[in-house]
Design an enzyme around this catalytic site. Sequence first.
Site, PDB file in Angstrom:
ATOM      1  N   HIS A   1       3.966 -10.277   8.638  1.00  0.00           N
ATOM      2  CA  HIS A   1       3.558  -9.123   7.148  1.00  0.00           C
ATOM      3  C   HIS A   1       3.447  -7.985   8.134  1.00  0.00           C
ATOM      4  O   HIS A   1       3.850  -6.805   7.864  1.00  0.00           O
ATOM      5  CB  HIS A   1       2.049  -9.690   6.909  1.00  0.00           C
ATOM      6  CG  HIS A   1       1.462  -8.810   6.061  1.00  0.00           C
ATOM      7  ND1 HIS A   1       1.509  -8.931   4.444  1.00  0.00           N
ATOM      8  CD2 HIS A   1       0.712  -7.755   6.283  1.00  0.00           C
ATOM      9  CE1 HIS A   1       1.052  -7.813   4.128  1.00  0.00           C
ATOM     10  NE2 HIS A   1       0.558  -7.099   5.042  1.00  0.00           N
ATOM     11  N   GLU A   2       2.729  -8.012   9.308  1.00  0.00           N
ATOM     12  CA  GLU A   2       2.220  -6.666  10.046  1.00  0.00           C
ATOM     13  C   GLU A   2       3.175  -6.155  10.558  1.00  0.00           C
ATOM     14  O   GLU A   2       3.736  -4.909  10.609  1.00  0.00           O
ATOM     15  CB  GLU A   2       1.119  -6.836  11.098  1.00  0.00           C
ATOM     16  CG  GLU A   2      -0.200  -7.511  10.266  1.00  0.00           C
ATOM     17  CD  GLU A   2      -0.871  -6.556   9.312  1.00  0.00           C
ATOM     18  OE1 GLU A   2      -0.340  -5.095   9.158  1.00  0.00           O
ATOM     19  OE2 GLU A   2      -1.577  -6.852   8.440  1.00  0.00           O
TER      20      GLU A   2
ATOM     21  N   HIS B   1       5.151  -4.023   8.018  1.00  0.00           N
ATOM     22  CA  HIS B   1       4.517  -2.645   7.890  1.00  0.00           C
ATOM     23  C   HIS B   1       5.026  -1.737   9.336  1.00  0.00           C
ATOM     24  O   HIS B   1       5.243  -0.597   8.937  1.00  0.00           O
ATOM     25  CB  HIS B   1       3.027  -2.713   8.281  1.00  0.00           C
ATOM     26  CG  HIS B   1       2.180  -3.022   6.977  1.00  0.00           C
ATOM     27  ND1 HIS B   1       2.590  -2.271   5.782  1.00  0.00           N
ATOM     28  CD2 HIS B   1       1.149  -3.844   6.716  1.00  0.00           C
ATOM     29  CE1 HIS B   1       1.686  -2.963   4.802  1.00  0.00           C
ATOM     30  NE2 HIS B   1       0.901  -3.853   5.301  1.00  0.00           N
TER      31      HIS B   1
ATOM     32  N   HIS C   1       8.289  -0.405   8.657  1.00  0.00           N
ATOM     33  CA  HIS C   1       8.214   0.347   7.784  1.00  0.00           C
ATOM     34  C   HIS C   1       8.053   1.986   8.342  1.00  0.00           C
ATOM     35  O   HIS C   1       8.338   3.113   7.834  1.00  0.00           O
ATOM     36  CB  HIS C   1       7.273   0.258   6.649  1.00  0.00           C
ATOM     37  CG  HIS C   1       7.116   1.143   5.199  1.00  0.00           C
ATOM     38  ND1 HIS C   1       6.133   1.002   4.407  1.00  0.00           N
ATOM     39  CD2 HIS C   1       8.063   1.925   4.706  1.00  0.00           C
ATOM     40  CE1 HIS C   1       6.487   1.846   3.506  1.00  0.00           C
ATOM     41  NE2 HIS C   1       7.702   2.561   3.557  1.00  0.00           N
TER      42      HIS C   1
END
Length: 682
Positions: free
Chosen positions: A472-473, A476, A479
């Site tokens: 998940h991180e 990010h 991104h």
Amino acid sequence: MTETAGNPLLEPWTGPFGAPPFRDIEVAHFRPALDTGMAEQRAETDAIAEHPAAATFDNTIVALETSGFNLDRVCSVFFNLSGSHTNDEIQSIERDVAPLLARHSNEISLNATLFARIASLWERRAALGLDVEQARVLERYHINYLRAGAGLNAAGKTRLAEINERMATLATLFGQNILADEKAYTLILDGEADLAGLPDFVVAAAAQAAAERGVAGRHVITLSRSSIEPFLQFSKRRDLREKAFTAWSKRGENDGPNDNRPIMAEMIDLRAERAGLMGFDSFADFKLADTMAKTPGAARELLDTVWAPARRRAAVEEADLQALAAAEGGNFKIAPWDWRYYSEAVRSQRFAFDEAELKPYLQLESIIDAAFYTANRLFGLAFKERFDVPAYHLDVRVFEVTGADGKHVGLFFGDYFARSSKRSGAWMSSFRDQQRLTGNVRPIVVNVMNFSKPPEGERALLSFDDAHTLFHEFGHALHGLLSEVTYPLISGTSVSRDFVELPSQLYEHWLEQPEILSRFAVHSETGAPMPEALLKKVLSSRTFNQGFATVEYTSSALVDLDLHAGQAGAAADVMALEKATLDRIHMPEAITMRHRSPHFGHIFSGGYAAGYYSYLWSEVLDADAFAAFRETGDIFDPALAKRLYDFIYSAGYRCDPAAAYTSFRGRLPTSEALLRKRGLAE
């Protein structure tokens, strides 16, 4: 050193890749550097506001985009350290500068002359000959200044500035109080009886935690999620589970200097007052007006869509747990401190495996490699560990990221282990954002986790939830790393709150794919890949306990919206408001909110106030987006991966989120894929 001369934070960062010079930075450097940065930006923005020529895109917007260079750099380092490696001195500075930084921001965003120049450009936008990205940046500046109060009268601006300064102080205190409660608590396990049921990896982590807290030879459970959740999952000692869970649940809710209840009430009141100044009925209305959802009603509609089926599923799950407890002779009703223990037992029975059997196959190093491999297959990225780039702690690892063409993309910092100087949770941040306005500036991003650190010489093992958190991180992080825009305002993760979780939550899907698990889930001792039978069990259990998971999340999101739905003066007793919401939605007694209000850092010391729903909003997008890959028959489909890169990961806030998603998928999503993903479809 307390002077600015020779302050490494203010000098050019000439080390590898222009990374922060952590080896040279001392705590005493921060305050003068922050003061200097604010003074510099104040002079720059005053010059922009008073520019003798009529406003142009270059002399106003571009000038604003390039202002505050030193302040941005210093803040990026300081606030990353205040969360990931703090101490009493840093916390003292943080308390002092929080209102000063808020005041500094107010002076810029409430500057009438400056806003007049922006408004002039906005009125003449059609005649300015702007390209698509420039037009978007001008639009966001105009929106941001209006939402910051630039259109208020003098009295309104004065009061808004007071509110912003006070809010900055309160948010800082809220976060520091949680950390203080977490640091102060230890559950010492005394002897074999207290270790009953705990697998070796939990015992080892508890021994390591004890050594770090000066009680070597004992075992300690802390309030770090990676410590307490496995304890609740495996400990046979119901009395100790209750004791630990109660402390975990009551963080920020204890009488004394760390009590967050009065802070919450004041913050909610001030937010409501701010919304009223801006012409909105509530802070929730104000906050959501600039998101994909647009209104609290739209957010509630989504939450209601999953609440009823989640609650029904949780009731079935609870009945299974109660039956097992009764079969073992337990003469009690399942309580919140029982749920993880008995659900682990039910899972072990139903799927013939438990977390202890799975965990040796989820080595931290292998899951990092899996995340890197997935990024390579999707986007052509390569990761090389660098030992010449200074970091802020010995546990932090640094990787250079290069693209398919071999060119430098950015730096990635990985900070994986829990420590007493780090706040709980997991997050992505940056030391430098990508932009092309002042050259080809490449990003430096960091992922911060709180995994249990293994004893010296042993491998770090993760739970499946931990592995999801890492993916998940890292989503990010990608991104931020893959951003390709010109203007800093719209770089990387600077998108609407209910869109920013799409890249991270979407990335989690690849972890659960057989191609990834069969390749990277290898035994920590033998190196053997996860047996196919176990792999099938893991994948078949993906929707197990999803009633519980959805209830604990959705209840938090509904409480968040309700706390921010009233007008000023309505939040005198936040705990009563929390209880009223939970009573209204018929919250199961055996489940608590994932984040109870007194330690709900997302909404009181983070940026998710009235926006915690956004994880579910983004999950609608991510479930639908991954379904697109499944539809191709190739989870790394090159054409689809390129569209994902073009319109999501590299695009920043270049266009409206709904338009960005439509460009990727060809249509807007429905919630059907979400309900199927969580096993809630009927």
